[in-house]
Write an enzyme that holds these catalytic residues in place. Structure first.
Site, mmCIF file in Angstrom:
data_model
loop_
_atom_site.group_PDB
_atom_site.id
_atom_site.type_symbol
_atom_site.label_atom_id
_atom_site.label_comp_id
_atom_site.label_asym_id
_atom_site.label_seq_id
_atom_site.Cartn_x
_atom_site.Cartn_y
_atom_site.Cartn_z
ATOM 1 N N GLY A 113 0.508 -1.226 -0.012
ATOM 2 C CA GLY A 113 0.076 -0.142 -0.238
ATOM 3 C C GLY A 113 1.070 0.871 0.405
ATOM 4 O O GLY A 113 1.978 1.323 0.626
ATOM 5 N N CYS A 114 0.452 2.274 -0.120
ATOM 6 C CA CYS A 114 1.180 3.880 -0.715
ATOM 7 C C CYS A 114 1.704 3.923 1.226
ATOM 8 O O CYS A 114 3.374 4.051 1.103
ATOM 9 C CB CYS A 114 0.429 4.784 -1.025
ATOM 10 S SG CYS A 114 -0.904 5.143 -1.058
ATOM 11 N N HIS A 115 0.555 4.548 1.941
ATOM 12 C CA HIS A 115 1.173 5.141 3.373
ATOM 13 C C HIS A 115 2.076 4.267 3.785
ATOM 14 O O HIS A 115 3.263 3.922 4.245
ATOM 15 C CB HIS A 115 -0.433 5.095 4.054
ATOM 16 C CG HIS A 115 -1.248 6.626 3.164
ATOM 17 N ND1 HIS A 115 -0.585 7.606 3.531
ATOM 18 C CD2 HIS A 115 -1.834 5.946 2.720
ATOM 19 C CE1 HIS A 115 -1.504 8.122 3.427
ATOM 20 N NE2 HIS A 115 -2.299 7.933 2.672
ATOM 21 N N SER A 117 3.980 1.986 2.161
ATOM 22 C CA SER A 117 5.325 1.497 1.979
ATOM 23 C C SER A 117 6.561 2.590 2.637
ATOM 24 O O SER A 117 8.017 2.118 3.331
ATOM 25 C CB SER A 117 5.488 2.131 0.468
ATOM 26 O OG SER A 117 4.747 0.958 -0.387
#
Length: 305
Positions: A113-115, A117
């Site tokens: 997931g972006c956050h 990461s």
């Protein structure tokens, strides 16, 4: 030449991955036409004839896609949250110690997931090195561009928007954000962090911060910096000291697939930061990097560094 099927190429992530992979000479990229996009039989045929399938779908549709795969040779990258903490799936962050080799031989890889990461990049090596205890109570503040919210949010921000949209907006207020399970599990933490995600009026970029009191750290700022330099010596994730005259812009890495890790603060309070593009290392770039590792090609092929 490898055949790569993108299931869900109409969304922000799928469209970006399709455009980027279509430029490569070593891949044959396949997508379904709009009229067959939800046709189960057509999807099943494409999924089972691919060397590698990239799922850019909502969680339930991603689970359905996996259930349709009968060919044992087909390898899968899932960009949804459906399989990130499931057994039998490898977490797709090659820079984490031991993960690159697992990804290389895995049939099932869950894109991060972006956050998550940014948080995992900051916390994982410190827990592994014993600099942070696995029972540490952590806080994470994460600022993201609006493209991370997909087509609906992009349309909201790029159309005629309410006045409140011009200022940053915090969300995930009930502390049950979908990235929390992977943030806790991959880092081996006994407690999920207190997580404060914020979306702001800029398209691409992300800045994740984890603040620490020195009393929670086994060592000091130098030990953290040394740990990061040892953990991240490649071309994609690296330790940097590139602030802008006392400021850190969340869009500094927009348009790139790289991630910059930094450490700031003083003897009492330490600030860990990770900056990257929410559609780069936070989504599409990460999927392409995982694809490269899985197919055994040079890891940075097709990445924007």
């Amino acid at each position: 030449m490898y055949k790569v099927f993108i299931d869900g190429s109409a969304g922000t992530t799928g469209l970006n991955i399709k455009e980027r992979l279509s430029l490569r000479k070593d891949l044959k990229v396949s997508v379904l036409p709009e009229e067959l996009r939800k046709d189960v039989k057509a999807r099943e045929e494409e999924l089972n004839s691919a060397d590698l399938a990239i799922l850019c779908l909502p969680d339930d549709a991603a689970k359905e896609a996996v259930s349709l795969i009968k060919n044992p040779s087909v390898r899968v990258i899932d960009t949804s949250t459906a399989h990130r903490v499931h057994s039998g799936w490898t977490y797709g962050f090659p820079e984490l110690a031991g993960y690159r080799d697992k990804i290389a031989v895995s049939k099932r890889v869950a894109n991060c997931g972006c956050h998550a990461s940014g948080f995992i990049a900051l916390v994982f090596p410190l827990v592994k090195a014993g600099i942070l205890s696995d029972d540490a109570l952590l806080t994470c503040f994460s600022l993201t561009g609006y493209t991370g919210g997909g087509k609906k949010m992009i349309a909201e921000y790029e159309g005629e928007k309410p006045e409140l949209y011009f200022a940053p907006r915090q969300y995930g207020l009930n502390q049950s954000h979908k990235h929390l399970p992977e943030m806790q599990a991959v880092c081996g933490l006994k407690n999920a962090p207190c997580f404060c995600p914020v979306v702001a009026d800029f398209p691409r970029g992300m800045e994740v911060s984890v603040p620490l009191f020195s009393g929670t750290v086994n060592g000091g700022e130098k030990d953290i910096v040394d740990c990061y330099k040892a953990a991240y010596s490649g071309k994609v994730v690296k330790y940097v000291t590139d602030g802008e005259n006392g400021f850190l812009s969340a869009c500094a890495y927009a348009g790139k697939d790289t991630m910059g890790i930094s450490v700031y603060g003083n003897s009492e309070r330490i600030l860990l930061t990770a900056r990257f593009d929410n559609l780069g290392k936070g989504a599409c770039g990460a999927a392409i990097q995982n694809l490269n590792v899985m197919l055994g090609v040079e890891e940075t092929t097709g990445l924007i560094l």
